[in-house]
Design an enzyme around this catalytic site. Structure first.
Site, PDB file in Angstrom:
ATOM      1  N   GLY A   1      -1.449   7.198  -2.728  1.00 48.91           N
ATOM      2  CA  GLY A   1      -2.773   7.160  -2.120  1.00 48.91           C
ATOM      3  C   GLY A   1      -3.607   5.970  -2.528  1.00 48.91           C
ATOM      4  O   GLY A   1      -4.824   6.061  -2.655  1.00 48.91           O
TER       5      GLY A   1
ATOM      6  N   HIS B   1       0.873  -1.172   0.000  1.00 47.19           N
ATOM      7  CA  HIS B   1       0.000   0.000   0.000  1.00 47.19           C
ATOM      8  C   HIS B   1       0.911   1.224   0.000  1.00 47.19           C
ATOM      9  O   HIS B   1       1.737   1.377   0.888  1.00 47.19           O
ATOM     10  CB  HIS B   1      -0.899   0.012   1.235  1.00 47.19           C
ATOM     11  N   CYS B   2       0.787   2.039  -1.038  1.00 45.49           N
ATOM     12  CA  CYS B   2       1.700   3.173  -1.163  1.00 45.49           C
ATOM     13  C   CYS B   2       0.985   4.471  -0.774  1.00 45.49           C
ATOM     14  O   CYS B   2       0.081   4.909  -1.483  1.00 45.49           O
ATOM     15  CB  CYS B   2       2.209   3.282  -2.600  1.00 45.49           C
ATOM     16  N   PRO B   3       1.358   5.114   0.338  1.00 39.78           N
ATOM     17  CA  PRO B   3       0.699   6.359   0.714  1.00 39.78           C
ATOM     18  C   PRO B   3       1.022   7.507  -0.240  1.00 39.78           C
ATOM     19  O   PRO B   3       0.219   8.416  -0.397  1.00 39.78           O
ATOM     20  CB  PRO B   3       1.235   6.653   2.117  1.00 39.78           C
TER      21      PRO B   3
END
Lengths: 143, 371
Positions: free
Chosen positions: B211, B206-208
């Site tokens: 997003g 999950h890449c912040p």
């Protein structure tokens, strides 16, 4: 037509149960369904016919996910246009999905509906299962 | 059409007091001034609910279901701000000088690169990463029954065995875990993202910064984003240096006093970005050549101990790269923009019909697979 008449009947028929044909992962992550004949369908449909339907579906999905010159060409071309080409062009996978939807509808009309069964397109279930709805046996024809 | 106190039904070509055919009802709603008595009898309001509104999970949807992102978008806005901000400064202050003194091709190439970076970023952020829909109740029950049949009789007080299915892929035993949230056995390489509360196929991470989750459907866009961003950062960094050198050569080596503030800012941003993004691109190039995901790498699934090997790898770097980057584009199985028709009626329920488009026979919705 007799087939469409029985399809209409099925909409009002009661659902007896549902069978779910699971994915077959032995060849990896490609979309493939198990051809094992479920016990619940033994009294309803011919094993050969069922296996043929599933095998055809598997072949269609294999064609969609095939890694070859065509998919590479499509991928490279799309990358060069920053994937904007997909706004106007349909991908190969989508074309095959349409073919699959047509095939399932055709199978339902010709073979499964007259036997009181209904196949659900796997895409409606996230390509996880082939859902087969078994309707109550109302002995429409002679049995 | 209306006559005084009467209604002309265009479908049946008759003049009546009331008509409940769809045509007339539609026209009644269309015409705001409807003095006819039938208005009080039936007023069907059609509310179109799209499937994305009812999807479980912690995603946010925009543009009526076309855009799908995670809930926390703060870091994504920061990414946008950094890229657009730095590039704007570059185009405003460096490019005019460089275009004149070196070549006009420099800003042109920078623009192309910038457009590609933004396209890839937006494509990664806005698309469905490969979310697997949760099992409907009947499917969940069917799987439960299968599990119970497989486990046999569990004595009272004993903990039931973990729900695991063993599958052999390419002479390797792979364990499929059961997801208690989604009520499915996860396909190989799928994982449940706790931030988005979804099972994602070929889950990477999950890449912040974008997003969104990175999964089967958007991994190549994510990789191309990091690759093109590295190139853009190196490009801007290099030409910033060139710009400073040229200016100091032109005006007599007073480098420090002549360097404008924006160039310093750009160089700073590019310097820090370089280390992280180039490193990330290198790491993902390594993963792609081995056909592994970040998730598998972190867990050490195919680390080689106990003679465990990656069953998905083609054992050939070129083939692995081709499969991940140029393989077929998988469609979204979520059908976010599919319509769930709900008719809510007041006084006369006799004409009401409620039918959801989960009816397997209906082919009315056109599935949108693009994003």
């Amino acid at each position: 037509m007799a087939e469409t008449h029985s399809l209409q009947d099925l909409r009002q028929a009661a659902v007896a149960s549902k069978v779910f044909v699971q994915r077959d992962y032995t060849s990896g992550t490609i979309c493939k369904f198990q051809t094992k004949f479920p016990a619940e369908l033994e009294s309803r449909i011919d094993k050969q016919q069922f296996e043929e339907t599933i095998q055809t579906l598997n072949n269609l999905y294999a064609d969609a996910e095939k890694l070859g010159g065509r998919s590479y060409l499509e991928g490279c071309l799309a990358c060069l246009t920053a994937y904007t080409i997909f706004l106007c062009m349909e991908t190969h996978y989508e074309k095959v999905l349409k073919k699959i939807a047509k095939y399932i509808q055709e199978q339902n009309e010709k073979i499964y509906a007259p036997l009181g069964l209904l196949l659900t397109d796997p895409i409606e279930r996230g390509l996880r299962v082939v859902e087969i709805t078994i309707f109550e046996d109302r002995s429409i024809g002679s049995r | 059409m209306q006559y005084k106190g009467f209604l002309f039904c265009a479908r049946s070509k008759e003049i009546k007091y009331s008509c409940s055919c769809q045509w007339c009802i539609y026209n009644q709603i269309k015409q705001s001034a409807c003095t006819f008595a039938a208005m009080s009898a039936v007023m069907i309001t059609r509310k179109v609910t799209r499937k994305w509104e009812k999807l479980p999970g912690k995603n946010t949807f925009c543009c009526d279901g076309r855009v799908m992102m995670a809930r926390q978008k703060g870091v994504f806005y920061l990414t946008l701000f950094l890229i657009i901000g730095t590039c704007s400064l570059f185009f405003a202050f460096e490019c005019p000088y460089l275009a004149v003194h070196l070549s006009p091709a420099i800003p042109v190439f920078a623009v192309l690169l910038f457009v590609f970076v933004m396209a890839m970023l937006l494509r990664t952020s806005f698309s469905d990463p490969g979310v697997l829909p949760r099992a409907l109740p009947e499917e969940a029950n069917f799987i439960e029954m299968e599990i119970e049949a497989a486990n046999g009789n569990v004595l009272a007080g004993q903990r039931p065995p973990p729900r695991i299915k063993n599958v052999q892929i390419n002479n390797q035993i792979v364990k499929l875990k059961y997801c208690y949230t989604c009520k499915i056995f996860r396909p190989p390489r799928a994982s449940h993202c706790s931030i988005c509360d979804n099972c994602v196929d070929r889950f990477d991470h999950h890449c912040p910064w974008v997003g969104n989750c990175v999964g089967k459907r958007n991994y190549r866009y994510f990789y191309l984003f990091t690759l093109s961003l590295s190139l853009l950062t190196i490009y801007i960094f290099a030409f910033d240096i060139v710009h400073v050198v040229l200016r100091s050569v032109d005006s007599g080596f007073h480098v420090v006093s002549l360097t404008p503030h924006c160039t310093v800012l750009e160089v700073l941003v590019c310097f820090f970005t370089l280390w992280s993004v180039v490193g990330l691109t290198g790491f993902h190039t390594y993963l792609i050549s081995l056909n592994q995901t970040t998730n598998e790498d972190i867990k050490g699934s195919w680390s080689g101990k106990n003679r465990v090997q990656n069953p998905y790898s083609h054992k050939n770097i070129i083939e692995n790269c081709c499969e991940v980057l140029c393989g077929p584009t998988y469609p979204s199985v979520l059908d976010r923009r599919g319509v769930m028709l709900e008719d809510s009626t007041s006084p006369n329920p006799s004409d009401a019909s409620t039918h959801k488009s989960s009816n397997p026979v209906s082919q009315t919705t056109v599935r949108q697979h693009f994003l």
